[in-house]
Design a protein around this motif. Structure first.
Motif, mmCIF file in Angstrom:
data_model
loop_
_atom_site.group_PDB
_atom_site.id
_atom_site.type_symbol
_atom_site.label_atom_id
_atom_site.label_comp_id
_atom_site.label_asym_id
_atom_site.label_seq_id
_atom_site.Cartn_x
_atom_site.Cartn_y
_atom_site.Cartn_z
ATOM 1 N N CYS A 177 -32.188 0.418 -19.228
ATOM 2 C CA CYS A 177 -31.072 0.727 -18.338
ATOM 3 C C CYS A 177 -31.137 -0.219 -17.140
ATOM 4 C CB CYS A 177 -31.156 2.176 -17.849
ATOM 5 S SG CYS A 177 -30.767 3.374 -19.125
ATOM 6 N N LEU A 178 -30.093 -0.994 -16.961
ATOM 7 C CA LEU A 178 -30.054 -1.957 -15.865
ATOM 8 C C LEU A 178 -29.280 -1.362 -14.701
ATOM 9 C CD1 LEU A 178 -29.107 -5.156 -17.934
ATOM 10 C CD2 LEU A 178 -31.369 -4.164 -17.533
ATOM 11 N N LYS A 179 -29.933 -1.315 -13.559
ATOM 12 C CA LYS A 179 -29.273 -0.777 -12.365
ATOM 13 C C LYS A 179 -29.842 -1.437 -11.128
ATOM 14 C CE LYS A 179 -28.867 3.424 -9.604
ATOM 15 N NZ LYS A 179 -27.593 3.064 -8.931
ATOM 16 N N SER A 180 -28.942 -1.706 -10.203
ATOM 17 C CA SER A 180 -29.349 -2.293 -8.943
ATOM 18 C C SER A 180 -29.077 -1.263 -7.841
ATOM 19 C CB SER A 180 -28.553 -3.583 -8.760
ATOM 20 O OG SER A 180 -28.515 -3.932 -7.429
ATOM 21 N N TRP A 181 -30.095 -0.999 -7.019
ATOM 22 C CA TRP A 181 -30.030 0.101 -6.053
ATOM 23 C C TRP A 181 -29.584 -0.385 -4.674
ATOM 24 C CZ3 TRP A 181 -31.558 5.231 -7.292
ATOM 25 C CH2 TRP A 181 -32.046 5.384 -8.597
ATOM 26 N N HIS A 182 -28.797 0.453 -4.018
ATOM 27 C CA HIS A 182 -28.340 0.164 -2.653
ATOM 28 C C HIS A 182 -29.398 0.645 -1.675
ATOM 29 C CE1 HIS A 182 -24.674 0.207 -5.086
ATOM 30 N NE2 HIS A 182 -24.101 -0.513 -4.161
ATOM 31 N N VAL A 183 -30.503 -0.086 -1.599
ATOM 32 C CA VAL A 183 -31.588 0.317 -0.693
ATOM 33 C C VAL A 183 -32.034 -0.867 0.154
ATOM 34 C CG1 VAL A 183 -32.512 2.189 -2.130
ATOM 35 C CG2 VAL A 183 -33.339 -0.146 -2.481
ATOM 36 N N ASP A 184 -32.598 -0.552 1.323
ATOM 37 C CA ASP A 184 -33.148 -1.602 2.179
ATOM 38 C C ASP A 184 -34.646 -1.766 1.908
ATOM 39 O OD1 ASP A 184 -34.492 0.441 3.489
ATOM 40 O OD2 ASP A 184 -33.177 0.448 5.248
ATOM 41 N N GLU A 185 -35.326 -2.544 2.727
ATOM 42 C CA GLU A 185 -36.748 -2.853 2.489
ATOM 43 C C GLU A 185 -37.631 -1.624 2.670
ATOM 44 O OE1 GLU A 185 -34.752 -4.643 4.493
ATOM 45 O OE2 GLU A 185 -34.470 -6.334 3.124
ATOM 46 N N GLN A 186 -37.122 -0.585 3.325
ATOM 47 C CA GLN A 186 -37.898 0.647 3.495
ATOM 48 C C GLN A 186 -37.525 1.697 2.445
ATOM 49 O OE1 GLN A 186 -36.733 -0.955 6.585
ATOM 50 N NE2 GLN A 186 -38.790 -1.812 6.375
ATOM 51 N N GLY A 187 -36.691 1.296 1.507
ATOM 52 C CA GLY A 187 -36.294 2.244 0.466
ATOM 53 C C GLY A 187 -35.185 3.195 0.890
ATOM 54 N N ALA A 188 -34.642 3.010 2.111
ATOM 55 C CA ALA A 188 -33.557 3.887 2.569
ATOM 56 C C ALA A 188 -32.243 3.414 1.955
ATOM 57 C CB ALA A 188 -33.477 3.862 4.086
ATOM 58 N N PHE A 189 -31.378 4.385 1.669
ATOM 59 C CA PHE A 189 -30.091 4.009 1.094
ATOM 60 C C PHE A 189 -29.211 3.276 2.093
ATOM 61 C CE2 PHE A 189 -30.686 7.318 -2.317
ATOM 62 C CZ PHE A 189 -30.599 6.419 -3.377
ATOM 63 N N LEU A 190 -28.536 2.266 1.590
ATOM 64 C CA LEU A 190 -27.497 1.550 2.333
ATOM 65 C C LEU A 190 -26.173 2.132 1.862
ATOM 66 C CD1 LEU A 190 -29.056 -1.950 1.685
ATOM 67 C CD2 LEU A 190 -28.868 -0.822 3.914
ATOM 68 N N PRO A 191 -25.070 1.833 2.539
ATOM 69 C CA PRO A 191 -23.791 2.379 2.072
ATOM 70 C C PRO A 191 -23.515 1.999 0.609
ATOM 71 C CG PRO A 191 -23.544 1.297 4.195
ATOM 72 C CD PRO A 191 -24.937 1.011 3.739
ATOM 73 N N PHE A 192 -23.069 2.998 -0.181
ATOM 74 C CA PHE A 192 -22.773 2.731 -1.590
ATOM 75 C C PHE A 192 -21.458 1.988 -1.727
ATOM 76 C CE2 PHE A 192 -25.391 6.586 -1.555
ATOM 77 C CZ PHE A 192 -26.451 6.124 -2.314
ATOM 78 N N THR A 193 -20.621 2.137 -0.718
ATOM 79 C CA THR A 193 -19.343 1.451 -0.760
ATOM 80 C C THR A 193 -18.966 0.978 0.635
ATOM 81 O OG1 THR A 193 -17.019 1.622 -1.364
ATOM 82 C CG2 THR A 193 -18.075 3.661 -0.650
ATOM 83 N N VAL A 194 -18.497 -0.252 0.682
ATOM 84 C CA VAL A 194 -18.054 -0.868 1.932
ATOM 85 C C VAL A 194 -16.629 -1.368 1.654
ATOM 86 C CG1 VAL A 194 -18.473 -2.804 3.510
ATOM 87 C CG2 VAL A 194 -20.412 -1.618 2.443
ATOM 88 N N PRO A 195 -15.638 -0.922 2.447
ATOM 89 C CA PRO A 195 -14.243 -1.272 2.133
ATOM 90 C C PRO A 195 -14.018 -2.764 1.891
ATOM 91 C CG PRO A 195 -14.303 0.346 3.884
ATOM 92 C CD PRO A 195 -15.734 -0.014 3.595
ATOM 93 N N ARG A 196 -14.602 -3.583 2.730
ATOM 94 C CA ARG A 196 -14.449 -5.029 2.586
ATOM 95 C C ARG A 196 -14.896 -5.514 1.197
ATOM 96 N NH1 ARG A 196 -14.671 -10.024 5.178
ATOM 97 N NH2 ARG A 196 -16.106 -11.224 3.908
ATOM 98 N N GLU A 197 -15.963 -4.896 0.692
ATOM 99 C CA GLU A 197 -16.469 -5.269 -0.636
ATOM 100 C C GLU A 197 -15.639 -4.621 -1.744
ATOM 101 O OE1 GLU A 197 -18.886 -7.534 -0.948
ATOM 102 O OE2 GLU A 197 -18.831 -7.595 1.252
ATOM 103 N N ALA A 198 -15.221 -3.377 -1.490
ATOM 104 C CA ALA A 198 -14.407 -2.670 -2.492
ATOM 105 C C ALA A 198 -13.140 -3.461 -2.797
ATOM 106 C CB ALA A 198 -14.062 -1.266 -2.003
ATOM 107 N N ALA A 199 -12.633 -4.168 -1.810
ATOM 108 C CA ALA A 199 -11.425 -4.962 -1.992
ATOM 109 C C ALA A 199 -11.729 -6.294 -2.685
ATOM 110 C CB ALA A 199 -10.766 -5.226 -0.642
ATOM 111 N N ARG A 200 -12.996 -6.530 -2.930
ATOM 112 C CA ARG A 200 -13.389 -7.781 -3.603
ATOM 113 C C ARG A 200 -14.139 -7.443 -4.898
ATOM 114 N NH1 ARG A 200 -12.984 -8.608 1.802
ATOM 115 N NH2 ARG A 200 -12.003 -10.552 2.439
ATOM 116 N N ASN A 201 -15.405 -7.862 -5.012
ATOM 117 C CA ASN A 201 -16.150 -7.616 -6.256
ATOM 118 C C ASN A 201 -16.701 -6.207 -6.389
ATOM 119 O OD1 ASN A 201 -16.133 -10.091 -7.746
ATOM 120 N ND2 ASN A 201 -17.365 -10.978 -6.111
ATOM 121 N N GLY A 202 -16.653 -5.427 -5.309
ATOM 122 C CA GLY A 202 -17.333 -4.135 -5.287
ATOM 123 C C GLY A 202 -18.644 -4.305 -4.544
#
Ligand code: C2O
Ligand code: CU
Ligand code: CU
Length: 458
Positions: free
Chosen positions: A171-196
């Motif tokens: 199962c291939l998955k890339s996680w929205h986490v920072d260097e401390q393992g904390a979650f980053l935003p799963f969605t950012v409008p600027r990105e949603a309007a582009r590649n996601g």
């Protein structure tokens, strides 16, 4: 309170949350009664702290005590029965990606069923008509729920031995986490309007640069599942191995050389037969130039086998291409028109034929984008009018890819087609499953900001 993996193994029964007998989060009943051939599971969704970054805990959500979730297995033609228990703090559902099943089992909130509330359960039960690699995930608040790890493989075994004696699921998955393992935003409008919105930490089966052992000299069936929200993996391998492609997205193809690379969009799967090299050698599994993980050859005393023949075709109805009615679907970018995000509504960046889906509006499915007559054949012309790729997915039915404006197509059956920038493609199907079926891009950000529609079959 999130569970650590160890607590999960000790047993959920100690929590006293629900009156079910639970050892692990999921159970597979191997004993099958002759009169009722079924695979039965009890599948629990619950918070689980996972160690993605060394020494740090990430507050994931997991199916069956792991993220990605427990691998569910069932034999083609048998029943799959899953008692799904929701121990998450949020409502959810399970959608069975690629499985042709009755609408009531499809897991779409307010279309197939009501969301399963925290502390409640839902019994999913259906027969699986097709053998192959499938997967499961919620269809509620998808950016966050899939982003936190609620994704899992569903393997449907062929009725007869396939000729493969060894296999692995990746199962291939890339996680929205920072260097401390904390979650980053799963969605950012600027990105949603582009590649996601892309994750930052690539994993195989939840492990960064994960390694899978396979026996030396043997031909192994490697099932690669893109369970990521956003990323299209430019899948390729490096090492001393021969590779052949046996199935795409849960449907067999005429086996062919793997070639240089294969673009695996979100939701898509590829079944690759790998002839493992001598013990100790490694094969790198890569996304373009980036190493995702490793297939490691381990000593084996078994005599090496031959390439298995093609997998048996699934019982998917052959569309009548000559007599089919044609429908055009335009996938458009409308970011500049109605960037809202106000009134508690998500922004709307994408449309299909001028209609944007609003995930906060429970009545969207009452206005299907197309009505198909039960039993009739259709050709969908998919037209991407944007600069971004869209893995276009249909629920409830399998379609046949016929042709594309940008690549040579050997027609094949699938549930998800990766529509490239400005590409036009023709796919055909028999509308043989009554219901209201979701038709959407599997880049979760795109689907949640407009690129989703309902297709009704009556
Ligand atoms: Cu993976 Cu609506 O589906
Ligand atoms: Cu689906
Ligand atoms: Cu898209």
């Amino acid at each position: 309170m999130p569970l650590t993996r160890r607590q999960m193994l000790v047993g959920l029964s100690g929590l006293g949350v629900v009156g079910i007998s639970a050892g692990l989060g999921a159970r597979y009943w191997l004993g099958r009664r002759a009169d009722q051939v079924a695979a039965e599971y009890e599948l629990i969704a619950a918070p689980l702290d996972v160690e993605l970054v060394a020494g740090a805990l990430t507050p994931a959500w997991a199916f069956g005590g792991s993220a990605p979730g427990t691998e569910l297995r069932v034999r083609q033609g048998d029943w799959l029965r899953v008692r799904f228990v929701n121990l998450l703090p949020v409502p959810t559902t399970i959608h069975w990606h690629g499985i042709r099943l009755p609408l009531e089992m499809d897991g779409v909130p307010h279309v197939s069923q009501l969301p399963v509330l925290p502390g409640e359960y839902f019994d999913y039960r259906f027969r699986v008509p097709d053998a192959g690699s499938f997967w499961y995930h919620p269809h509620v608040a998808s950016a966050e729920q899939l982003g936190r790890g609620l994704v899992g493989p569903l393997i449907v075994e062929e009725r007869e031995p396939s000729g493969f004696r060894h296999e692995a699921t990746l199962c291939l998955k890339s996680w929205h986490v920072d260097e401390q393992g904390a979650f980053l935003p799963f969605t950012v409008p600027r990105e949603a309007a582009r590649n996601g919105t892309l994750g930052r930490l690539s994993t195989i089966n939840g492990v960064p640069r994960g390694t899978v052992d396979l026996p030396a000299g043997q031909i192994a069936r490697v099932r690669l599942l893109n369970v990521d929200n956003t990323a299209t993996y430019r899948l390729n391998f490096r090492g001393n191995a021969q590779l052949r492609l046996y199935a795409l997205d849960g449907n067999p193809i005429e086996p062919r050389d793997f070639g240089k690379e294969y673009w695996l969009g979100p939701g898509m799967r590829a079944c690759v037969a790998v002839k493992m090299p001598a013990a100790g050698e490694e094969i790198a599994v890569r996304d373009g130039p980036m190493r995702l993980g490793t297939l490691r050859s381990v000593a084996s005393s078994e005599p090496g086998g031959d390439w298995p023949r093609a997998l048996p075709p699934n019982p998917v109805a052959e569309p009548d291409v000559a007599g089919a009615e044609k429908l055009l679907f335009n996938f458009e970018w409308v970011g500049s028109v109605s960037v809202s995000g106000d009134n508690g509504r998500p922004p709307s960046f994408w449309q299909i034929n001028g209609q944007a889906w609003d995930i906060t509006d429970k009545t969207c499915a009452d206005r299907p984008i197309a009505r198909l007559a039960l039993g009739k054949s259709y050709i969908f012309e998919l037209k991407n009018m944007s600069q971004y790729q869209h893995p276009i997915h249909l629920h409830g039915m399998t379609f046949k890819v016929l042709a594309s404006s940008t690549r040579k197509v050997v027609p094949y059956f699938t549930d998800t087609y990766l529509l490239g920038r400005n590409e036009r493609a023709q796919v055909a199907l028999v509308a043989d499953n009554p219901g209201v079926w979701m038709f959407h891009c599997h880049v979760v950000d795109h689907m949640e900001t407009g690129l989703m529609a309902a297709i009704e079959v009556v």
